[in-house]
Scaffold this motif. Structure first.
Motif, PDB file in Angstrom:
ATOM      1  N   ASN A  88       0.837  -1.196   0.000  1.00  0.00           N
ATOM      2  CA  ASN A  88       0.000   0.000   0.000  1.00  0.00           C
ATOM      3  C   ASN A  88       0.877   1.253   0.000  1.00  0.00           C
ATOM      4  O   ASN A  88       2.062   1.215   0.325  1.00  0.00           O
ATOM      5  CB  ASN A  88      -0.927   0.008   1.212  1.00  0.00           C
ATOM      6  CG  ASN A  88      -2.051   1.016   1.079  1.00  0.00           C
ATOM      7  OD1 ASN A  88      -2.396   1.448  -0.018  1.00  0.00           O
ATOM      8  ND2 ASN A  88      -2.636   1.402   2.190  1.00  0.00           N
ATOM      9  N   CYS A  90       0.274   5.952   0.100  1.00  0.00           N
ATOM     10  CA  CYS A  90      -0.728   6.973   0.380  1.00  0.00           C
ATOM     11  C   CYS A  90      -1.410   7.489  -0.882  1.00  0.00           C
ATOM     12  O   CYS A  90      -2.574   7.891  -0.859  1.00  0.00           O
ATOM     13  CB  CYS A  90      -0.109   8.129   1.175  1.00  0.00           C
ATOM     14  SG  CYS A  90       0.935   9.245   0.197  1.00  0.00           S
ATOM     15  N   ASP A 106       4.887   7.709   3.406  1.00  0.00           N
ATOM     16  CA  ASP A 106       4.237   6.973   4.490  1.00  0.00           C
ATOM     17  C   ASP A 106       4.278   5.470   4.261  1.00  0.00           C
ATOM     18  O   ASP A 106       3.414   4.731   4.729  1.00  0.00           O
ATOM     19  CB  ASP A 106       2.778   7.422   4.630  1.00  0.00           C
ATOM     20  CG  ASP A 106       2.623   8.706   5.418  1.00  0.00           C
ATOM     21  OD1 ASP A 106       3.457   8.944   6.316  1.00  0.00           O
ATOM     22  OD2 ASP A 106       1.695   9.477   5.135  1.00  0.00           O
ATOM     23  N   ALA A 110       1.983   2.673   6.091  1.00  0.00           N
ATOM     24  CA  ALA A 110       0.968   2.015   5.265  1.00  0.00           C
ATOM     25  C   ALA A 110       1.111   0.508   5.263  1.00  0.00           C
ATOM     26  O   ALA A 110       0.119  -0.203   5.050  1.00  0.00           O
ATOM     27  CB  ALA A 110       1.051   2.544   3.832  1.00  0.00           C
ATOM     28  N   ASN A 111       2.319   0.000   5.518  1.00  0.00           N
ATOM     29  CA  ASN A 111       2.555  -1.434   5.376  1.00  0.00           C
ATOM     30  C   ASN A 111       2.960  -2.135   6.666  1.00  0.00           C
ATOM     31  O   ASN A 111       2.679  -3.321   6.835  1.00  0.00           O
ATOM     32  CB  ASN A 111       3.608  -1.663   4.297  1.00  0.00           C
ATOM     33  CG  ASN A 111       3.123  -1.216   2.933  1.00  0.00           C
ATOM     34  OD1 ASN A 111       2.318  -1.877   2.309  1.00  0.00           O
ATOM     35  ND2 ASN A 111       3.598  -0.055   2.477  1.00  0.00           N
ATOM     36  N   ARG A 116      -5.290   0.517   9.705  1.00  0.00           N
ATOM     37  CA  ARG A 116      -5.557   1.385   8.565  1.00  0.00           C
ATOM     38  C   ARG A 116      -4.720   2.656   8.691  1.00  0.00           C
ATOM     39  O   ARG A 116      -4.176   2.964   9.751  1.00  0.00           O
ATOM     40  CB  ARG A 116      -7.040   1.743   8.514  1.00  0.00           C
ATOM     41  CG  ARG A 116      -7.984   0.572   8.238  1.00  0.00           C
ATOM     42  CD  ARG A 116      -9.411   1.082   8.200  1.00  0.00           C
ATOM     43  NE  ARG A 116     -10.367   0.074   7.784  1.00  0.00           N
ATOM     44  CZ  ARG A 116     -11.095  -0.670   8.617  1.00  0.00           C
ATOM     45  NH1 ARG A 116     -10.962  -0.507   9.936  1.00  0.00           N
ATOM     46  NH2 ARG A 116     -11.956  -1.560   8.148  1.00  0.00           N
ATOM     47  N   MET A 117      -4.659   3.425   7.626  1.00  0.00           N
ATOM     48  CA  MET A 117      -3.877   4.656   7.651  1.00  0.00           C
ATOM     49  C   MET A 117      -4.393   5.636   8.704  1.00  0.00           C
ATOM     50  O   MET A 117      -3.630   6.456   9.213  1.00  0.00           O
ATOM     51  CB  MET A 117      -3.874   5.310   6.271  1.00  0.00           C
ATOM     52  CG  MET A 117      -3.102   4.523   5.217  1.00  0.00           C
ATOM     53  SD  MET A 117      -1.320   4.550   5.477  1.00  0.00           S
ATOM     54  CE  MET A 117      -0.894   6.142   4.739  1.00  0.00           C
ATOM     55  N   SER A 136      -1.501  -3.673   4.342  1.00  0.00           N
ATOM     56  CA  SER A 136      -2.907  -3.423   3.987  1.00  0.00           C
ATOM     57  C   SER A 136      -3.577  -4.683   3.449  1.00  0.00           C
ATOM     58  O   SER A 136      -4.391  -4.614   2.530  1.00  0.00           O
ATOM     59  CB  SER A 136      -3.026  -2.269   2.988  1.00  0.00           C
ATOM     60  OG  SER A 136      -2.724  -1.046   3.618  1.00  0.00           O
ATOM     61  N   SER A 150      -3.922  -0.955  -3.476  1.00  0.00           N
ATOM     62  CA  SER A 150      -3.007  -2.076  -3.248  1.00  0.00           C
ATOM     63  C   SER A 150      -3.455  -3.376  -3.899  1.00  0.00           C
ATOM     64  O   SER A 150      -2.791  -4.400  -3.739  1.00  0.00           O
ATOM     65  CB  SER A 150      -2.837  -2.298  -1.734  1.00  0.00           C
ATOM     66  OG  SER A 150      -4.058  -2.686  -1.132  1.00  0.00           O
TER      67      SER A 150
END
Length: 366
Positions: A88, A90, A106, A110-111, A116-117, A136, A150
């Motif tokens: 994933n 941003c 990020d 993200a990973n 979640r973000m 993600s 993703s």
């Protein structure tokens, strides 16, 4: 919804198959029924606390499956689509906006954020948070949530349970050659490490037309497979000096390109020393945080380059379908790297991968 997931509850532990509750997809999310999931070295990093991570947690980041539901804002996918899950990003920082999502500002959040973000969890068990959203996805499970960014649609005429490793390990190795180093036909490449990433890089080198394709690894069976997959030379570093051997193979010059895929610091130094004047070394392997090596600075002054490579510099929506098409044409036989395990044999699969019995272990789910 209730799903079955492989949960890790302690440092260095074994996975336990447990029933957990997975959220329904939000407006930008996709629910996927997992058919296969590769096991990658990166899955052991949070288990062993090489990267800081919470427990209990669900790993898995090479999932492939069938779309079950999509959120209201998802436009590129629909229920029934066959997909590969990748990493994933941003989507709106400067690196993402300039077509380099693997270097998203990020990326770690993200990973490796295990949420979640926005920080919210995706899994629970009763009142307990089970930390999911690994890359993600957390696809060591019968179902997984991904984001539209993703998840990559692939054709339905290829074996779906085989495709998951394209989302990370295979994409990383092949992309390091095809997207990052970009050798021209006739060039020379030395690959340190003949695991799934290194052998995927070898397959990429065959596709791009490298004339000299060298694999360095201490495992005799892997070197034999490398020859089968297109290596022109193989080197066991426990029996000879690989740097000198590579120079001998290339007429005393050294390789034009090299890749280090194992995370071994000695191999990284050798990979740098193996390249010729104006050569380039790509670093893929992930040593422990804070690791350092010494380099011959005069060697670098002669135009040599060393660069880190994340996820093969790929844009998954563009690169993964290319690899699928090459596979369909018989030009990218990554299936020869794969050993299948049923989901309830996940701990055996992880150990076989760690001990070199399986090059790329893939879990097969119903």
């Amino acid at each position: 919804m209730k799903i079955t997931a492989a949960v890790m509850r302690q440092k260095g532990g074994d996975f336990s198959l447990e029933e957990v509750e997975l959220d329904e997809p939000r407006e930008d999310e996709v629910l996927i029924r997992i058919k296969g999931c590769g096991i990658c070295h990166t899955d052991t990093l949070p288990r062993d606390q090489v990267v800081p991570a919470p427990f209990p947690a669900v790993y898995g980041h090479e999932g492939a499956g069938i779309v079950e539901k999509v959120g209201s804002r998802v436009t590129k996918l629909k229920p029934g689509d066959h997909v590969v899950m990748s990493c994933n990003f941003c989507g709106h920082c400067d690196t993402c906006m300039t077509g380099q999502p693997m270097y998203c500002r990020d990326f770690f959040k993200a990973n490796f954020g295990f949420a979640r973000m926005d920080g919210t969890p995706t899994m629970h068990k009763g009142g307990e948070v089970v930390h999911g959203a690994f890359f993600s996805q957390s696809s060591f499970a019968t179902y997984a949530l991904g984001t539209e960014r993703s998840v990559v649609k692939i054709p339905s005429d290829v074996p779906l349970e085989l495709m998951g490793p394209l989302g990370c390990g295979v994409q990383t190795g092949a992309g390091a050659v095809m997207n990052s180093l970009r050798p021209q036909a006739g060039d020379s490449l030395a690959i340190y490490g003949a695991g799934s990433v290194g052998l995927s890089a070898l397959l990429g080198a065959v596709v791009t037309g490298c004339a000299i394709r060298i694999c360095v690894d201490p495992n005799e069976e892997r070197l034999e497979l490398a020859l089968e997959l297109g290596a022109t030379h193989v080197i066991d570093p426990t029996k000879t000096d690989p740097v000198q051997e590579i120079k001998d193979i290339t007429g005393g010059l050294g390789a034009q390109y090299s890749l280090e895929t194992s995370g071994n610091l000695m191999a990284l130094r050798q990979a740098v020393d193996s390249i010729q004047i104006m050569g380039e070394c790509g670093m893929i392997g992930a040593p422990a945080f804070g690791s350092e090596i010494s380099l011959d600075t005069w060697g670098l002054l002669l135009g040599r380059k060393i660069r880190g490579i994340c996820e093969g510099d790929s844009v998954p929506d563009l690169f993964i379908p290319k690899l699928v098409e090459l596979y369909k044409q018989g030009r990218f036989p990554f299936d020869k790297l794969i050993t299948f395990y049923e989901f309830d044999r996940i701990n055996e699969a992880v150990k076989d991968g760690e001990h070199g019995k399986a090059i790329k272990a893939v879990l097969r789910l119903d």
